[in-house]
Design a protein around this motif. Structure first.
Motif, PDB file in Angstrom:
ATOM      1  N   LYS A 205       0.849  -1.096   0.138  1.00 54.44           N
ATOM      2  CA  LYS A 205       0.034  -0.042  -0.021  1.00 54.44           C
ATOM      3  C   LYS A 205       0.652   1.126   0.046  1.00 54.44           C
ATOM      4  N   PHE A 206       0.323   1.980  -0.725  1.00 48.00           N
ATOM      5  CA  PHE A 206       1.144   3.464  -0.741  1.00 48.00           C
ATOM      6  C   PHE A 206      -0.020   4.761  -0.709  1.00 48.00           C
ATOM      7  N   ASP A 207       0.618   6.151  -0.246  1.00 44.52           N
ATOM      8  CA  ASP A 207      -0.214   7.019  -0.315  1.00 44.52           C
ATOM      9  C   ASP A 207      -0.348   7.460  -1.557  1.00 44.52           C
ATOM     10  N   MET A 208      -0.970   8.480  -1.790  1.00 39.24           N
ATOM     11  CA  MET A 208      -1.239   9.153  -3.314  1.00 39.24           C
ATOM     12  C   MET A 208       0.043   9.767  -3.995  1.00 39.24           C
ATOM     13  N   SER A 209       1.031   9.945  -2.943  1.00 41.53           N
ATOM     14  CA  SER A 209       2.385  10.729  -3.527  1.00 41.53           C
ATOM     15  C   SER A 209       3.409   9.603  -3.773  1.00 41.53           C
ATOM     16  N   GLY A 210       3.041   8.156  -3.389  1.00 46.51           N
ATOM     17  CA  GLY A 210       3.642   7.113  -3.952  1.00 46.51           C
ATOM     18  C   GLY A 210       4.571   6.672  -2.567  1.00 46.51           C
ATOM     19  N   LYS A 211       4.311   7.135  -1.528  1.00 46.03           N
ATOM     20  CA  LYS A 211       5.171   6.691  -0.264  1.00 46.03           C
ATOM     21  C   LYS A 211       4.481   5.626   0.442  1.00 46.03           C
ATOM     22  N   SER A 212       5.319   4.526   0.863  1.00 42.10           N
ATOM     23  CA  SER A 212       5.030   3.382   1.312  1.00 42.10           C
ATOM     24  C   SER A 212       4.189   3.681   2.845  1.00 42.10           C
ATOM     25  N   ILE A 213       2.980   3.181   2.804  1.00 42.41           N
ATOM     26  CA  ILE A 213       2.248   3.164   3.986  1.00 42.41           C
ATOM     27  C   ILE A 213       1.991   1.828   4.743  1.00 42.41           C
ATOM     28  N   ASP A 214       2.820   0.865   4.062  1.00 47.99           N
ATOM     29  CA  ASP A 214       2.032  -0.772   4.325  1.00 47.99           C
ATOM     30  C   ASP A 214       2.448  -1.130   5.672  1.00 47.99           C
ATOM     31  N   PHE A 215       3.361  -0.350   6.219  1.00 43.19           N
ATOM     32  CA  PHE A 215       3.726  -0.873   7.838  1.00 43.19           C
ATOM     33  C   PHE A 215       2.571  -0.534   8.627  1.00 43.19           C
ATOM     34  N   HIS A 216       1.657   0.390   8.189  1.00 44.36           N
ATOM     35  CA  HIS A 216       0.281   0.508   9.043  1.00 44.36           C
ATOM     36  C   HIS A 216      -0.625  -0.396   9.159  1.00 44.36           C
ATOM     37  N   PHE A 217      -0.433  -1.378   8.185  1.00 46.73           N
ATOM     38  CA  PHE A 217      -1.557  -2.485   7.800  1.00 46.73           C
ATOM     39  C   PHE A 217      -1.102  -3.999   8.069  1.00 46.73           C
ATOM     40  N   LYS A 218       0.180  -4.333   8.212  1.00 46.11           N
ATOM     41  CA  LYS A 218       0.638  -5.471   8.587  1.00 46.11           C
ATOM     42  C   LYS A 218       2.128  -5.414   9.129  1.00 46.11           C
ATOM     43  N   LYS A 219       2.210  -6.277   9.822  1.00 43.96           N
ATOM     44  CA  LYS A 219       3.580  -6.524  10.710  1.00 43.96           C
ATOM     45  C   LYS A 219       4.808  -6.760   9.640  1.00 43.96           C
ATOM     46  N   LYS A 220       4.633  -7.283   8.752  1.00 45.28           N
ATOM     47  CA  LYS A 220       5.681  -7.799   7.810  1.00 45.28           C
ATOM     48  C   LYS A 220       5.362  -7.501   6.241  1.00 45.28           C
ATOM     49  N   GLU A 221       5.963  -6.665   5.248  1.00 41.06           N
ATOM     50  CA  GLU A 221       5.622  -6.570   3.953  1.00 41.06           C
ATOM     51  C   GLU A 221       5.793  -7.832   3.495  1.00 41.06           C
ATOM     52  N   THR A 222       4.719  -8.044   2.363  1.00 44.96           N
ATOM     53  CA  THR A 222       4.905  -9.326   1.485  1.00 44.96           C
ATOM     54  C   THR A 222       5.589  -8.890   0.172  1.00 44.96           C
ATOM     55  N   ILE A 223       5.817  -7.650  -0.208  1.00 44.02           N
ATOM     56  CA  ILE A 223       6.513  -7.575  -1.475  1.00 44.02           C
ATOM     57  C   ILE A 223       7.342  -6.385  -1.252  1.00 44.02           C
ATOM     58  N   ASP A 224       8.478  -5.978  -1.684  1.00 47.49           N
ATOM     59  CA  ASP A 224       9.341  -4.758  -1.427  1.00 47.49           C
ATOM     60  C   ASP A 224       8.586  -3.619  -2.245  1.00 47.49           C
ATOM     61  N   ALA A 225       8.379  -2.273  -1.424  1.00 45.94           N
ATOM     62  CA  ALA A 225       7.929  -1.278  -2.278  1.00 45.94           C
ATOM     63  C   ALA A 225       8.809  -0.887  -3.420  1.00 45.94           C
ATOM     64  N   ALA A 226      10.212  -1.136  -3.460  1.00 49.84           N
ATOM     65  CA  ALA A 226      10.967  -0.583  -4.509  1.00 49.84           C
ATOM     66  C   ALA A 226      10.842  -1.439  -5.893  1.00 49.84           C
ATOM     67  N   SER A 227      10.191  -2.788  -5.466  1.00 45.03           N
ATOM     68  CA  SER A 227      10.058  -3.579  -6.757  1.00 45.03           C
ATOM     69  C   SER A 227       8.796  -3.223  -7.451  1.00 45.03           C
ATOM     70  N   VAL A 228       8.018  -2.175  -6.980  1.00 39.27           N
ATOM     71  CA  VAL A 228       6.689  -1.894  -7.379  1.00 39.27           C
ATOM     72  C   VAL A 228       7.031  -0.911  -8.516  1.00 39.27           C
ATOM     73  N   ILE A 229       6.771  -1.053  -9.921  1.00 38.39           N
ATOM     74  CA  ILE A 229       6.889  -0.211 -11.050  1.00 38.39           C
ATOM     75  C   ILE A 229       5.652   0.125 -11.595  1.00 38.39           C
ATOM     76  N   LEU A 230       5.107   1.457 -11.526  1.00 38.66           N
ATOM     77  CA  LEU A 230       3.763   1.947 -11.853  1.00 38.66           C
ATOM     78  C   LEU A 230       3.763   2.177 -13.373  1.00 38.66           C
ATOM     79  N   PRO A 231       2.474   1.887 -14.069  1.00 40.95           N
ATOM     80  CA  PRO A 231       2.288   2.177 -15.526  1.00 40.95           C
ATOM     81  C   PRO A 231       2.745   3.585 -15.731  1.00 40.95           C
ATOM     82  N   ASN A 232       3.033   3.838 -16.942  1.00 37.48           N
ATOM     83  CA  ASN A 232       3.139   5.235 -17.577  1.00 37.48           C
ATOM     84  C   ASN A 232       2.114   6.169 -17.443  1.00 37.48           C
ATOM     85  N   ASN A 233       0.846   5.525 -17.662  1.00 37.60           N
ATOM     86  CA  ASN A 233      -0.358   6.297 -17.671  1.00 37.60           C
ATOM     87  C   ASN A 233      -0.937   6.266 -16.217  1.00 37.60           C
TER      88      ASN A 233
END
Length: 301
Positions: A205-233
């Motif tokens: 999970k991310f806020d709308m600026s792209g900052k990770s907020i995943d730590f608020h929702f679960k103790k341990k992340e399931t995927i690394d935020a840096a591995s997420v590449i958003l579409p160009n559009n």
């Protein structure tokens, strides 16, 4: 009668019977306590789940029911100019016996319009058992999803079976899910989710600026935020979400993006049946504060 079929029918009977003895409020209070270990405050709701349960009990906007219907939500998309983002519908059936597998393509996605889940990819190369598929969807059509979690928008939906295109990218992979969580008509965070179709979900999970907020929702992340590449559009997706969510106090807008093609998924008004597990309790209350119940008084009962 098979063992599975017997228990499905028994579960439907028990859910309907419970409505005779438990009001919606009592049902939701018990469910909340079972999951969170305490009763919710439904008179003065504060956290995210309490606000959702309050809306389930009191908010009545007819548009919710139309948009919860996975067939008629297309009318909403057309009205807002997003008909081009709809998945291609191959056929719609009123009952499972009508399904004409010979007329359908080699691979397709089959679902119903009135419940969460209960869908599948059918690939003719795997020699699927069409009788089992018909039997499965025949039972699913009998479900009134309101009785499962008391979500009011499902109560009056007339169930049908929908066969639609199976979404794959140019490499043959199933799509990534982009889920936007919207409050008071504005998206405030989103989740990128992999493996939804394969039932092997990993997300972040991310806020709308792209900052990770995943730590608020679960103790341990399931995927690394840096591995997420958003579409160009991605900005076009956000613009679409802004328009789709505008009338509602809370809605989750699900989209796909396949090789630049933005595709509408669904609108979900009460994630997890209205009871959302958030690891950070303070953040849970902060999210709850994003739903201004006073703004929607005219639609309350």
């Amino acid at each position: 009668m098979s063992r599975n079929l017997f228990f499905k029918k028994l579960a439907r009977f028990v859910r309907r019977l419970s409505c005779l003895f438990l009001s919606d409020r009592k049902f939701l209070e018990r469910k909340y306590k079972k999951k969170k270990g305490e009763l919710p405050d439904l008179d003065n709701p504060k956290n995210f789940s309490e606000k959702l349960l309050y809306l389930m009990l009191h908010y009545r906007n007819p548009l919710e029911s139309l948009c919860a219907d996975k067939l008629y939500v297309n009318e909403y998309l057309n009205a807002l100019g997003y008909g081009h983002t709809m998945k291609k519908i191959l056929a719609v059936y009123n009952n499972a016996d009508e399904i004409d597998f010979d007329a359908l393509p080699e691979e397709f996605f089959i679902k119903v319009n009135h419940v969460s889940g209960n869908n599948m990819i059918v690939n003719k190369k795997t020699n699927p058992d069409y009788n089992k598929i018909r039997s499965f969807f025949s039972e699913v059509l009998k479900i009134n999803y309101y009785y499962v979690d008391r979500e009011p928008q499902y109560r009056s939906i007339r169930p049908v079976i929908i066969c639609e295109e199976c979404l794959r990218d140019k490499t043959g992979c199933l799509p990534t899910d982009y889920k936007f969580y919207c409050f008071n008509g504005e998206p405030l965070y989103y989740m990128v989710s992999y493996g939804e179709f394969e039932h092997k979900v990993q997300n972040h999970k991310f806020d709308m600026s792209g900052k990770s907020i995943d730590f608020h929702f679960k103790k341990k992340e399931t995927i690394d935020a840096a591995s997420v590449i958003l579409p160009n559009n991605f900005d076009e997706m956000v613009e679409m979400v802004n328009k789709l969510c505008k009338p509602f106090p809370h809605v989750r807008v699900d989209l796909y993006n396949i090789d630049g093609r933005i595709i509408f998924g669904e609108l979900t008004f009460y994630s997890n049946g209205g009871i959302v597990d958030i690891f950070d309790k303070d953040y849970d209350k902060e999210i709850g504060s994003w739903i201004d119940l006073n703004k929607y008084k005219r639609d309350m009962i």
